[in-house]
Scaffold this active site. Structure first.
Site, PDB file in Angstrom:
ATOM      1  N   ARG A 150     -17.876   3.591  60.420  1.00 35.98           N
ATOM      2  CA  ARG A 150     -17.057   4.021  61.387  1.00 35.98           C
ATOM      3  C   ARG A 150     -17.176   3.493  62.577  1.00 35.98           C
ATOM      4  NH1 ARG A 150     -14.812   3.599  57.133  1.00 35.98           N
ATOM      5  NH2 ARG A 150     -13.979   4.357  55.602  1.00 35.98           N
ATOM      6  N   SER A 166      -6.034   7.661  56.078  1.00 39.89           N
ATOM      7  CA  SER A 166      -7.662   8.250  56.175  1.00 39.89           C
ATOM      8  C   SER A 166      -7.222   9.093  57.117  1.00 39.89           C
ATOM      9  CB  SER A 166      -8.793   8.274  55.537  1.00 39.89           C
ATOM     10  OG  SER A 166      -9.077   7.310  55.048  1.00 39.89           O
ATOM     11  N   GLU A 178     -10.948   9.950  62.810  1.00 45.55           N
ATOM     12  CA  GLU A 178     -11.207   8.878  62.633  1.00 45.55           C
ATOM     13  C   GLU A 178      -9.780   8.176  63.897  1.00 45.55           C
ATOM     14  OE1 GLU A 178     -10.411   5.853  59.487  1.00 45.55           O
ATOM     15  OE2 GLU A 178     -11.390   6.826  58.323  1.00 45.55           O
TER      16      GLU A 178
END
Length: 341
Positions: A161, A231, A327
């Protein structure tokens, strides 16, 4: 101050915030021109793809540039297929396109929301495949020089990520196109959960695609029905020693060994076993089917969502001693800000 342009249709959380001005660009040339002009004027600017990885906590006192540039060109050599894809293409539609063209390799990444241009920023991934595994290059507009530059996959500094676009090139680059490299000698990636029941020798790319779509559709709410950004938390990575300590206390804990010996924990499992699955705080909630997903239960503000996220982070840390990270990007009045509201 007046913010006449609603951003509600352009963020998948469905948060009702607005911006000072809004530009839609339909080509690479328009994207270059708009972004350079705004950068040189020193006014706040937000380049927006699908709006599926963002939480607006305030109106945006600047210009939002919506990237709608389209185009896919394909080539091949003896060993690989190559796709050059404009930043505004929809990611899932690209996955479908590649399968229909008999160019497999993207099927594990089906139904990930957002645009192709946003994919490298956080090195999107799912079911054992990350963008870095199939990326060939990333082309970007260097805002300082006005030049289009190209990075190889190694130069992108991809990690879980993470990428150079969240690091040294943050606020200095606008991704304009992405190159993908798909091996003709296709090998299925079946290590994760619902794909483990397949047999590598007989499974087809289409079967993997269908299963990934089925599982994601079951677990992840449709943003048009229940606002969300997929997510919300990264899966935390811990040392092998920490994992062993946690596994001794929580035998059913879910972890995936990493090549460097560390272990990636399933954030959804941690949230659920901290007692937060289905938990709500005001108009924001933890999804009842997938604890990794935070949802807008109706008229939630960005602040509501951030408050819930902070509560989840605090509670998981209290129970497991593991700190979760969000995120999505958190956008305030003049630009990116932190989760603390």
């Amino acid at each position: 101050m007046s913010f006449p342009y609603s951003l509600k249709p352009f963020n998948t959380f469905g948060v009702e915030q607005s911006c000072l001005s809004l530009i839609e660009v339909h080509s690479k040339a328009e994207l270059q021109s708009a972004c350079l002009s705004l950068y040189q004027s020193k006014r706040p600017m937000l380049v927006l793809g699908g709006g599926s990885n963002i939480v607006f906590t305030d109106d945006f006192n600047g210009t939002v540039v919506r990237v709608l540039s389209k185009g896919i060109s394909c080539s091949e050599d003896d060993t690989h297929f190559y796709l050059a894809v404009e930043a505004g293409e929809n990611w899932h539609e690209l996955v479908q396109f590649s399968l229909n063209q008999n160019m497999p390799g993207l099927e594990n990444l089906a139904l990930i929301p957002g645009t192709v241009g946003a994919a490298p920023i956080q090195n999107i991934g799912a079911y054992g495949v990350e963008l870095c595994d199939i990326c060939d290059w990333v082309e970007y507009l260097d805002l300082a020089s006005g030049n289009l530059l190209r990075l190889t996959v190694d130069e992108c500094e991809f990690a879980y990520r993470e990428s150079i676009f969240k690091g040294s090139l943050r606020d200095k680059a606008v991704i304009t196109a992405v190159g993908l490299r798909l091996p003709k000698a296709w090998q299925p990636k079946l290590a994760y959960g619902p794909l483990q029941s397949f047999t590598a020798e007989t499974v087809t790319p289409r079967e993997i695609f269908d299963r990934v779509c089925e599982v994601r559709s079951e677990k992840l709410p449709n943003p048009e029905v229940l606002g969300n950004a997929g997510s919300f938390f990264k899966n935390p990575i811990v040392s092998a020693a920490t994992y062993m300590q946690l596994a001794a206390r929580f035998p059913s804990i879910v972890g995936y060994a990493q090549p460097n010996g560390e272990v990636k924990l399933a954030a959804g499992w941690l949230i659920e076993h901290a007692g937060l699955k289905g938990f709500a705080l005001g108009n924001a909630g933890v999804h009842a089917k997938q604890a990794l997903v935070l949802v807008n239960l109706g008229h939630a503000t960005g602040q509501d969502i951030c408050r819930l996220a902070l509560h989840v982070i605090t509670r998981v840390n209290e129970v497991f001693g593991v700190k979760l990270e969000a995120e999505p990007r958190i956008m305030g009045l003049t630009g990116e800000t932190s989760l603390d509201v």
